[in-house]
Design an enzyme around this catalytic site. Structure first.
Site, PDB file in Angstrom:
ATOM      1  N   HIS A 120      -3.509 -27.090  90.376  1.00  0.00           N
ATOM      2  CA  HIS A 120      -2.623 -26.353  91.287  1.00  0.00           C
ATOM      3  C   HIS A 120      -2.039 -25.093  90.645  1.00  0.00           C
ATOM      4  O   HIS A 120      -1.434 -24.273  91.333  1.00  0.00           O
ATOM      5  CB  HIS A 120      -1.492 -27.248  91.789  1.00  0.00           C
ATOM      6  CG  HIS A 120      -1.987 -28.454  92.530  1.00  0.00           C
ATOM      7  ND1 HIS A 120      -2.797 -28.352  93.648  1.00  0.00           N
ATOM      8  CD2 HIS A 120      -1.826 -29.785  92.301  1.00  0.00           C
ATOM      9  CE1 HIS A 120      -3.094 -29.575  94.076  1.00  0.00           C
ATOM     10  NE2 HIS A 120      -2.526 -30.458  93.275  1.00  0.00           N
ATOM     11  N   ASP A 157     -10.412 -34.592  93.002  1.00  0.00           N
ATOM     12  CA  ASP A 157      -9.017 -35.032  93.110  1.00  0.00           C
ATOM     13  C   ASP A 157      -8.645 -35.043  94.600  1.00  0.00           C
ATOM     14  O   ASP A 157      -9.200 -34.257  95.386  1.00  0.00           O
ATOM     15  CB  ASP A 157      -8.139 -34.031  92.343  1.00  0.00           C
ATOM     16  CG  ASP A 157      -6.694 -34.472  92.222  1.00  0.00           C
ATOM     17  OD1 ASP A 157      -6.327 -34.960  91.136  1.00  0.00           O
ATOM     18  OD2 ASP A 157      -5.941 -34.321  93.205  1.00  0.00           O
ATOM     19  N   HIS A 159      -6.123 -34.016  96.032  1.00  0.00           N
ATOM     20  CA  HIS A 159      -5.445 -32.783  96.442  1.00  0.00           C
ATOM     21  C   HIS A 159      -6.395 -31.605  96.266  1.00  0.00           C
ATOM     22  O   HIS A 159      -7.159 -31.567  95.293  1.00  0.00           O
ATOM     23  CB  HIS A 159      -4.185 -32.575  95.594  1.00  0.00           C
ATOM     24  CG  HIS A 159      -3.248 -33.746  95.652  1.00  0.00           C
ATOM     25  ND1 HIS A 159      -3.227 -34.713  94.669  1.00  0.00           N
ATOM     26  CD2 HIS A 159      -2.333 -34.109  96.584  1.00  0.00           C
ATOM     27  CE1 HIS A 159      -2.319 -35.631  94.999  1.00  0.00           C
ATOM     28  NE2 HIS A 159      -1.765 -35.293  96.148  1.00  0.00           N
TER      29      HIS A 159
HETATM   30 ZN   LIG Z   1      -4.184 -34.885  92.824  1.00  0.00          ZN
END
Ligand SMILES: [Zn+2]
Length: 299
Positions: A120, A157, A159
């Site tokens: 991120h 992942d 996300h």
């Molecule tokens: Zn994640």
């Protein structure tokens, strides 16, 4: 040959056990790998990523802020914890770890970090438990040094790998792919070169069914000299944050199919553990070790 596994004690910044980021999983994962005979030759220990590596994927002002522990409040809030000296060092070591895993993968075909996948973090700053984007830094170091010409980031992942997608949005040498829970963080999503957002409660069978086409498409479009594989375990049914419903068996099969696909084609694979969120550190750490168990069969 045994699997090359990268670890550094500083991966664990020793948060309080009540913290919502399960920091002690890094220490326990390494112990499990030793106990189960997967690290018989010892771990490869990385150097903390130097500033000039970090600046290949991050704004110099942000790198400076992390290294001097002067990250602004808003960015710390986006990250989810304060960036003190231990967090700064863990982030540098995890990033150095992914660089080392990538170099070992080029030599040996496959290597895995016991951290990494902080996907991120974008160029201007961190977010979502990610201080430095280790995969983006490692890919940039390898490209800058001429060690590889083309890179595929295969991110499983739960996300979306939004930071990685943004960092490489205009870089045709790096192909970013993300398979994630559509309703999971982040909101809004970034645009990867290839995205697949899955509905809540997607289970093993439906998840595994989408892999062959994604693998083939990513391979054809990316022509990679190396693959960074984010093997996040947060698609697991028991994960506190993930909205998908994979089992341990499903995660192992996912890892086997992804790694196997690229090793069959002689593409080096550098594995990073990605996200996993559970208060049960033992179960969580064992779940992260699936990557190393599967990868060992390809070493
Ligand atoms: Zn994640």
């Amino acid at each position: 040959m045994s699997l090359a596994i990268v670890h550094h004690p500083a991966f664990d910044a020793q948060f309080d056990a009540a913290h919502r980021f399960p920091m002690s999983k890094f220490t326990r994962l390494a112990q499990i790998l030793v106990e189960d005979g997967l690290a018989d030759g010892g771990f490869f220990q990385p150097i903390p990523a130097p500033e000039h590596w970090l600046e290949l994927a991050h704004a110099p002002a942000y790198v400076e802020a992390v290294l001097t522990q002067r990250v602004d409040r808003a960015t710390e809030k986006a990250i989810g914890f304060a960036v003190d000296d231990r967090v700064a060092m863990r982030s540098r070591c995890a990033t150095g770890g992914t660089v080392l895993a990538a170099r070992l993968a080029l030599e040996r075909g496959i290597a895995c970090n016991t951290a990494g996948g902080s996907h991120h973090a974008a160029r201007e700053g961190g977010a979502g438990f990610s201080v430095f984007n280790d995969v983006a830094v490692a890919a940039s170091v390898m490209l800058a040094d001429g060690e590889v010409g083309r890179v595929l980031v295969f991110d499983c992942d739960v996300h979306q790998g939004d930071g990685t997608a943004r960092i490489f949005a205009d870089d045709r040498r790096v192909f970013t792919l993300s398979i994630h829970g559509e309703r999971n963080y982040p909101h809004p999503k970034a645009v990867s070169d290839l995205d697949l957002g899955l509905p809540d409660k997607t289970g093993d069978e439906d998840y595994l069914a989408v892999l062959p086409e994604l693998l083939a498409t990513a391979f054809d479009r990316a022509h990679p000299d190396i693959v960074f594989y984010n093997a996040g375990v947060d698609p697991h049914v028991d994960d506190r944050l993930g909205r998908l419903s994979l089992t341990d068996t499903g995660l192992a099969e996912r890892d086997r199919r992804v790694i196997g696909f690229f090793r069959d084609r002689d593409v080096p694979v550098a594995g990073v553990i990605g996200g996993g969120y559970s208060r049960d550190i033992e179960a969580l750490s064992r779940r992260h070790s699936i990557l190393h168990r599967v990868a060992a069969a390809f070493a």
